[in-house]
Design a protein around this motif. Structure first.
Motif, short mmCIF file in Angstrom:
data_model
loop_
_atom_site.label_atom_id
_atom_site.label_comp_id
_atom_site.label_asym_id
_atom_site.label_seq_id
_atom_site.Cartn_x
_atom_site.Cartn_y
_atom_site.Cartn_z
N UNK A 105 0.99 -1.49 0.01
CA UNK A 105 0.12 0.00 0.19
C UNK A 105 0.73 1.49 -0.37
N UNK A 106 0.36 2.32 -0.54
CA UNK A 106 1.03 3.70 -0.65
C UNK A 106 0.48 4.64 0.65
N UNK A 107 1.67 4.53 1.84
CA UNK A 107 1.68 5.43 3.03
C UNK A 107 0.50 6.59 2.43
N UNK A 108 1.26 7.23 1.55
CA UNK A 108 0.20 8.76 0.39
C UNK A 108 -0.76 8.85 0.76
N UNK A 109 -1.38 7.48 0.51
CA UNK A 109 -2.76 6.94 0.41
C UNK A 109 -3.81 7.63 1.74
N UNK A 110 -3.09 7.44 2.48
CA UNK A 110 -3.47 6.76 3.94
C UNK A 110 -3.96 8.14 4.01
N UNK A 111 -5.38 8.61 4.69
CA UNK A 111 -6.14 10.11 4.81
C UNK A 111 -6.18 9.99 6.30
N UNK A 112 -6.12 8.82 6.69
CA UNK A 112 -6.94 9.50 8.48
C UNK A 112 -6.56 8.46 8.96
N UNK A 113 -5.97 7.68 10.53
CA UNK A 113 -5.40 7.14 11.06
C UNK A 113 -6.71 7.21 12.12
N UNK A 114 -6.66 6.07 12.73
CA UNK A 114 -7.49 5.75 14.04
C UNK A 114 -7.24 5.36 15.50
N UNK A 115 -7.32 5.09 16.64
CA UNK A 115 -6.68 5.32 17.16
C UNK A 115 -7.32 5.69 18.74
N UNK A 116 -7.07 4.70 19.98
CA UNK A 116 -7.54 5.34 21.30
C UNK A 116 -6.95 6.64 21.79
N UNK A 117 -7.24 6.83 22.62
CA UNK A 117 -6.57 7.69 23.51
C UNK A 117 -5.46 7.70 24.15
N UNK A 118 -4.78 6.88 24.15
CA UNK A 118 -3.99 6.74 24.99
C UNK A 118 -2.36 7.54 24.26
N UNK A 123 -1.10 10.97 21.72
CA UNK A 123 0.19 12.15 21.58
C UNK A 123 0.19 12.90 20.98
N UNK A 124 0.32 14.18 21.01
CA UNK A 124 0.22 15.63 20.28
C UNK A 124 2.00 15.98 20.39
N UNK A 125 2.66 15.15 20.80
CA UNK A 125 4.31 16.23 20.27
C UNK A 125 5.01 15.05 20.05
N UNK A 126 5.60 13.38 20.75
CA UNK A 126 5.78 12.20 20.36
C UNK A 126 4.78 11.44 19.74
N UNK A 127 3.80 10.82 20.17
CA UNK A 127 2.99 10.14 19.56
C UNK A 127 3.05 8.98 18.43
N UNK A 128 1.92 8.11 18.49
CA UNK A 128 2.54 7.58 16.98
C UNK A 128 1.37 8.42 15.79
N UNK A 130 1.50 11.38 15.75
CA UNK A 130 2.82 13.04 15.63
C UNK A 130 3.69 12.45 13.75
N UNK A 131 3.95 11.21 14.45
CA UNK A 131 4.97 10.69 13.72
C UNK A 131 4.47 9.82 12.32
N UNK A 132 3.25 9.36 12.05
CA UNK A 132 2.50 9.23 11.11
C UNK A 132 2.33 10.57 10.12
N UNK A 133 1.80 12.06 10.48
CA UNK A 133 1.43 12.81 10.21
C UNK A 133 2.74 14.03 9.83
N UNK A 134 4.03 13.85 10.84
CA UNK A 134 5.67 14.33 10.38
C UNK A 134 5.53 13.61 8.32
N UNK A 135 5.06 12.28 8.48
CA UNK A 135 5.52 11.43 6.88
C UNK A 135 4.01 11.86 6.71
#
Length: 523
Positions: A105-118, A123-128, A130-135
């Motif tokens: 799958x092309x990671x650039x075709x990912x339009x959203x990511x859904x997780x629980x609130x852990x 996390x807005x600074x170094x959570x998963x 945030x790392x995916x959004x940077x990519x």
């Protein structure tokens, strides 16, 4: 292969554990191929990730993708589970990116990511997220709405009202003692419904167990706890409140639910709860509780008498005139002697107020501007197929990777609106609009791109929870030594039965034969 399996020779039966794992892997791979072929040519998808421990206490990460097919039908399909030796944000984000790559799958075709609130996930600074959004900057993070509702309930009850926490501890104790099990927050409504329905029988069983068995003291304690009018009235109050919340909780687990429906559902839940906040509701609950108590010979008089007693007038000692006095001697605060009318304020009103406040706080969407795009497809909105909708530009700019033509999409709106009116569809929902426009994909190509994206946006990780429920059947306590790859393959086959049944077995055998040189060729 059938001949080799039925033969009486010593070798080549293809039944060894290694061969079994290879066959299972081939079937799982064929299942994933069928799933991935269903992704639309547009290619947009969202990732839904959650983690739990299996029967051997290994942390397993479930990986599910949400996508639309060429007919804009929504799918949420599992692509396996993965053993995580470390569960920090970097390890989890690396694992997600690796899973996307492994499934081509092309990671650039990912339009959203859904997780629980852990915090490690959201996390807005170094959570998963945030790392995916940077990519992938356009992969918006959506906190699971079902999880939000669960947190609203927990925070409304557990940390604030001792009466309610004691009540739920008692109910949990009943389940652990009588059924040797726990009840989750998502099942509290059905649990309380069963306790209320079988209240008489539960008391009878506990009465017997007070003189039999090896845990008589525990039975005596539970019997004493539930044989009070306070317990009965709180049971009726909480069942009434949870009944309103239960419908919303069930609906939030639907795969096909879209964001506007979620917000309408939340708003209707708030209104429904606020309608319970009146004296008439409490009076009905009180009378119902009184009938249950009288039917089971539970004392009601002591509470009514306590309420009818004249309260002692607070008088201040003249020697303390310069001091602030908060209580007087002799003022009773005995456990179990709380006046019943105070339960109206301390239980019914307090829970409703806290829960409504939690709903307003937790369902205030941080991606609100982005999600206003739904106004374009809402016939009650001023921006219904309006090319001047301010959120349209914002949405297209956010998902600029998909190259949606702004000029063409605006020109399509007037045609789409006219087409719906021509078909006498005056109050269409999103599904009706899709059914009309999908018949002319070339004419409405850009509008359909918008629809592919908004229907791919996930609502909850309920599919991950269902995945974990199936895991208990696949990797039970007698299969704790099962390998990680075998578990992942079996889970795909078990959860995605419909796709697994579509496999061409001849192709699967060919793939199995090509994995390595066999002693007895299979083709």
């Amino acid at each position: 292969m059938k001949f080799r399996l039925l033969s009486k020779t010593t070798y080549g039966h293809y039944t060894s554990p290694v061969i079994q794992n290879q066959l299972i892997h081939v079937i799982a791979s064929c299942t994933k191929e069928i799933i991935l072929k269903n992704i639309s040519t547009f290619g947009a998808f969202a990732v839904l990730v959650d983690e739990t421990k299996d029967s051997s206490k290994k942390k397993q990460l479930s990986f599910i993708i949400r996508f639309t097919d060429n007919n804009l039908n929504i799918h949420e399909k599992t692509l396996g589970c993965y053993h995580m030796t470390k569960c920090d944000a970097k390890s989890l984000s690396d694992a997600i990116i690796q899973m996307v790559g492994e499934n081509k799958l092309d990671i650039n075709n990912c339009v959203a990511q859904c997780y629980d609130g852990a915090s490690v996930m959201s996390g807005p600074f170094s959570g998963v997220q945030k790392r995916i959004t940077e990519l992938v900057p356009h992969a918006v993070n959506i906190h699971c709405y079902a999880h939000r509702l669960n947190l609203c309930l927990i925070n409304s009850i557990e940390d604030n009202i001792k009466l309610i926490t004691d009540f739920f501890d008692t109910v949990q104790g009943l389940y652990k003692y009588l059924m040797n099990g726990h009840t989750r927050w998502s099942y509290w409504f059905t649990s309380l419904e069963k306790v209320k329905l079988r209240y008489t029988e539960i008391r009878e069983v506990l009465t017997i167990l007070t003189t039999e068995g090896d845990q008589t003291a525990r039975a005596i304690g539970l019997l004493e706890e539930i044989s009070t009018f306070k317990f009965i009235i709180i049971l009726c109050v909480m069942k009434k409140i949870l009944k309103r919340i239960h419908c919303t909780s069930c609906e939030l687990q639907s795969k096909s639910l879209l964001l506007p429906s979620v917000m309408n559902l939340v708003n209707s839940t708030k209104e429904s709860l606020q309608n319970l906040r009146n004296d008439e509701t409490y009076k009905n609950i009180y009378e119902q509780s009184k009938q249950i108590a009288l039917r089971n010979k539970v004392r009601v008089e002591e509470y009514e008498e306590r309420n009818n007693r004249l309260k002692r007038n607070i008088s201040f000692n003249k020697n303390f005139i310069d001091y602030f006095v908060t209580s007087t001697l002799g003022k009773s605060n005995s456990k179990g002697m709380r006046a019943v009318p105070t339960l109206k304020a301390e239980v019914l009103y307090s829970i409703i107020d806290r829960f409504v406040q939690q709903l307003e706080t937790r369902f205030s969407e941080k991606n609100q501007e982005l999600f206003k795009i739904f106004q374009i497809f809402d016939y009650t909105s001023l921006y219904y197929f309006n090319p001047k909708c301010p959120s349209l530009e914002f949405f297209i700019d956010h998902y600029k990777y998909f190259e949606i033509n702004k000029i063409k999409v605006k020109s399509e709106f007037s045609s789409a609106k006219a087409l719906l009116e021509h078909k006498h569809i005056l109050r269409p929902d999103l599904e009706m609009i899709v059914d009309v426009l999908i018949e002319l994909p070339s004419s409405f190509s850009e509008t359909l791109k918008l629809m592919h994206i908004i229907k791919t946006l996930p609502i909850s990780t309920a599919s991950n929870e269902r995945f974990f429920s199936s895991m208990k059947n696949v990797k039970s306590y007698i299969c704790t030594s099962m390998g990680d790859e075998r578990l992942s393959d079996l889970m795909i086959i078990n959860v995605e039965k419909d796709e697994a049944n579509k496999i061409d077995l001849n192709k699967a055998v060919d793939d199995f034969g090509k994995m390595k040189n066999r002693r007895y060729p299979l083709f």
